[in-house]
Enzyme design. Structure first.
Site, PDB file in Angstrom:
ATOM      1  N   TRP A  10       0.835  -1.218   0.000  1.00 14.52           N
ATOM      2  CA  TRP A  10       0.000   0.000   0.000  1.00 14.52           C
ATOM      3  C   TRP A  10       0.857   1.250   0.000  1.00 14.52           C
ATOM      4  O   TRP A  10       0.506   2.251  -0.624  1.00 14.52           O
ATOM      5  CB  TRP A  10      -0.906  -0.001   1.230  1.00 14.52           C
ATOM      6  CG  TRP A  10      -1.779   1.219   1.351  1.00 14.52           C
ATOM      7  CD1 TRP A  10      -3.017   1.414   0.807  1.00 14.52           C
ATOM      8  CD2 TRP A  10      -1.477   2.429   2.073  1.00 14.52           C
ATOM      9  NE1 TRP A  10      -3.500   2.666   1.148  1.00 14.52           N
ATOM     10  CE2 TRP A  10      -2.575   3.311   1.915  1.00 14.52           C
ATOM     11  CE3 TRP A  10      -0.390   2.857   2.830  1.00 14.52           C
ATOM     12  CZ2 TRP A  10      -2.616   4.562   2.487  1.00 14.52           C
ATOM     13  CZ3 TRP A  10      -0.421   4.111   3.403  1.00 14.52           C
ATOM     14  CH2 TRP A  10      -1.518   4.951   3.233  1.00 14.52           C
ATOM     15  N   HIS A  11       2.009   1.192   0.677  1.00 14.03           N
ATOM     16  CA  HIS A  11       2.826   2.391   0.818  1.00 14.03           C
ATOM     17  C   HIS A  11       3.547   2.797  -0.458  1.00 14.03           C
ATOM     18  O   HIS A  11       3.949   3.955  -0.577  1.00 14.03           O
ATOM     19  CB  HIS A  11       3.848   2.205   1.945  1.00 14.03           C
ATOM     20  CG  HIS A  11       3.286   2.484   3.301  1.00 14.03           C
ATOM     21  ND1 HIS A  11       2.592   1.536   4.031  1.00 14.03           N
ATOM     22  CD2 HIS A  11       3.292   3.605   4.060  1.00 14.03           C
ATOM     23  CE1 HIS A  11       2.215   2.063   5.171  1.00 14.03           C
ATOM     24  NE2 HIS A  11       2.614   3.316   5.224  1.00 14.03           N
ATOM     25  N   GLY A  12       3.740   1.886  -1.393  1.00 10.26           N
ATOM     26  CA  GLY A  12       4.405   2.317  -2.611  1.00 10.26           C
ATOM     27  C   GLY A  12       4.696   1.172  -3.554  1.00 10.26           C
ATOM     28  O   GLY A  12       4.761   0.002  -3.157  1.00 10.26           O
TER      29      GLY A  12
ATOM     30  N   PHE B 188       2.051   8.563  -1.359  1.00  9.75           N
ATOM     31  CA  PHE B 188       1.493   7.258  -1.091  1.00  9.75           C
ATOM     32  C   PHE B 188      -0.008   7.238  -1.367  1.00  9.75           C
ATOM     33  O   PHE B 188      -0.597   6.183  -1.387  1.00  9.75           O
ATOM     34  CB  PHE B 188       1.748   6.847   0.367  1.00  9.75           C
ATOM     35  CG  PHE B 188       3.215   6.870   0.709  1.00  9.75           C
ATOM     36  CD1 PHE B 188       4.147   6.286  -0.128  1.00  9.75           C
ATOM     37  CD2 PHE B 188       3.662   7.499   1.858  1.00  9.75           C
ATOM     38  CE1 PHE B 188       5.485   6.307   0.176  1.00  9.75           C
ATOM     39  CE2 PHE B 188       5.010   7.515   2.175  1.00  9.75           C
ATOM     40  CZ  PHE B 188       5.911   6.935   1.335  1.00  9.75           C
TER      41      PHE B 188
END
Length: 467
Positions: A319-321, A467
């Protein structure tokens, strides 16, 4: 547009508050929706279409879920359709190039990259849309039949770009009925000023140090300089993100909304489990309610619980990148959390507080290296530097200079990371006239100093925007 900008502080926000407060109650959500779309369009006007498309889609899906004529199977298919739509849009914009790069690397192909800019805040409003659909499916809330109210929730500008993730169930009633008294508005202003100061005066200044250190060849870093660099990044990302969350919560209060807290002094934690209960609380809560518990949580034995933790943390990292370092970062914390759940928490509870706290800080800092350094060779080099593998002295004159010139800033950052404001001494005097007068003057000073800094600032990023 960002909260920590003169444009927002002196043009956008005053105009919005004036129009919002002179508008009748029935039009406040209309004003909020238009203001949110203007805020979003300021940076990426094209992607308003994408947000409106997702909003209309989930509004319709929500209405279909509320239909009494649909049975369990049809309702499940509607949820699958909604989640597929949301994840597909997020995946296309956020992960398409990542997938293409890995296909080209693995198969020797030369598929051209799409090079699409990532829509700001798409990770946050996508999760909000999914939470709404899941809450309606579970019958925790009724479907929103007013499209304006639903669109205002999805596009709510205070937390649209970088959270906190606001689940529909927490503000469903506030969308229909909210009022703002003088005390609530004043609380919002104070919270906004604290967040602005954390971002502008603390995160920006310590971020300059991290940028300077991370720009150097890793082979030239002394051991203590490498540690100082990642400590600087740890402070930057905390005060950057928690500062934004404070400003978002403060703006929400000014508009009559009470958002849940997103940070609770995470660097005082004594375990990684505790750290993730205090860091980005809204994201952890989202994954717990919509992934971990539906997978079975801890109800189906230890092995399946560990499996569920692993799945949640692979998703959290992803999810963060769109980069392998984020996947590794998620796996790294997932493994530690599984070990703590298995046996380590019992051991940590028996250790002295300073030992368990040192353990937590050590593994948090190592995790930030994985998070901050996307290149695998650079990451490996940075770890080598941290543990003296560069054949460099433990420290040098450059390290001593950076430490000397920023010693006061580092001390302030350490103190600001601790819950000093919740001490008994301060709590016992918080209602006195003298305390309130000093507090008022203190917040005015913070606001003026932050504005003065912004006048000449050239370094003012928000880390979580990407993000």
């Amino acid at each position: 547009m960002v909260f920590s900008s003169l444009l927002f502080l002196f043009l956008y926000l005053p105009i919005l508050l004036f129009i919002y407060y002179v508008s009748p109650k029935r039009l406040k959500n209309v004003v909020l929706l238009v203001a949110s779309l203007v805020f979003y369009a300021w940076g990426e006007p094209v992607y308003i279409v994408l947000m409106i498309f997702a909003t209309i889609g989930d509004y319709v899906f929500g209405l279909l879920l509320s239909s009494p004529t649909y049975g369990a199977m049809k309702r499940k298919l509607i949820v699958v359709a909604s989640v597929t739509m949301n994840i597909s849009v997020l995946g296309f914009f956020k992960y398409a190039d990542f997938l293409i790069v890995n296909i080209n690397t693995a198969w020797g192909t030369s598929i051209p990259l799409l090079e699409l800019p990532l829509p700001i805040g798409i990770s946050f409003y996508t999760f909000q849309s999914i939470s709404y659909i899941m809450d309606v499916y579970r019958r925790d809330v009724e479907a929103q039949r007013n499209w304006i109210d639903f669109a205002a929730y999805i596009s709510l500008f205070p937390q649209l770009v970088a959270g906190p993730i606001v689940q529909y169930s927490t503000i469903a009633e506030q969308l229909r009925n909210r009022t703002v008294g003088h005390a609530m508005f004043a609380e919002g202003v104070r919270r906004f000023i604290i967040g602005l100061a954390k971002k502008v005066l603390l995160a920006n200044n310590i971020g300059i140090i991290w940028n300077q250190i991370s720009a150097q060849p890793v082979e030239s870093l002394s051991m203590l300089m490498a540690w100082l660099g990642i400590i600087a990044f740890a402070f930057q990302i905390y005060f950057d993100f928690s500062g934004y969350s404070d400003m978002a919560i403060g703006l929400g209060l000014m508009l009559g909304f009470r958002f849940n807290e997103n940070f609770n002094f995470p660097y005082i934690s004594r375990s990684i489990t505790e750290f993730w209960r205090r860091w980005h609380i809204s994201l952890g809560s989202w994954f717990r309610q919509y992934v971990y518990i539906p997978l079975g949580g801890n109800r189906q034995g230890r092995l399946k619980q560990l499996r569920n933790i692993a799945m949640v943390w692979v998703l959290t990292g992803t999810w963060h990148g769109a980069s392998w370092n984020f996947v590794i970062w998620g796996v790294y914390f997932g493994v530690i959390l599984m070990l703590e759940k298995w046996f380590m928490l019992r051991m940590l509870d028996r250790l002295p507080a300073w030992v368990s706290h040192g353990y937590a800080i050590l593994f948090i800092l190592l995790g930030w290296v994985i998070f901050a350094v996307e290149s695998m060779p650079q990451m490996a080099g940075y770890f080598r530097a941290m543990f003296g593998g560069n054949s460099m002295p433990a420290w040098n004159e450059q390290f001593l200079y950076v430490l000397y010139t920023n010693g006061i800033l580092l001390l302030i950052l350490i103190l600001a990371s601790m819950p000093l404001s919740k001490s008994r001494l301060i709590a016992s005097h918080s209602r006195s006239l003298v305390f309130q007068s000093v507090s008022f003057i203190w917040h005015i000073i913070l606001l003026l100093v932050s504005i003065a800094y912004l006048v000449d600032a050239s370094f003012n990023p928000f880390l979580y925007f990407r993000f």
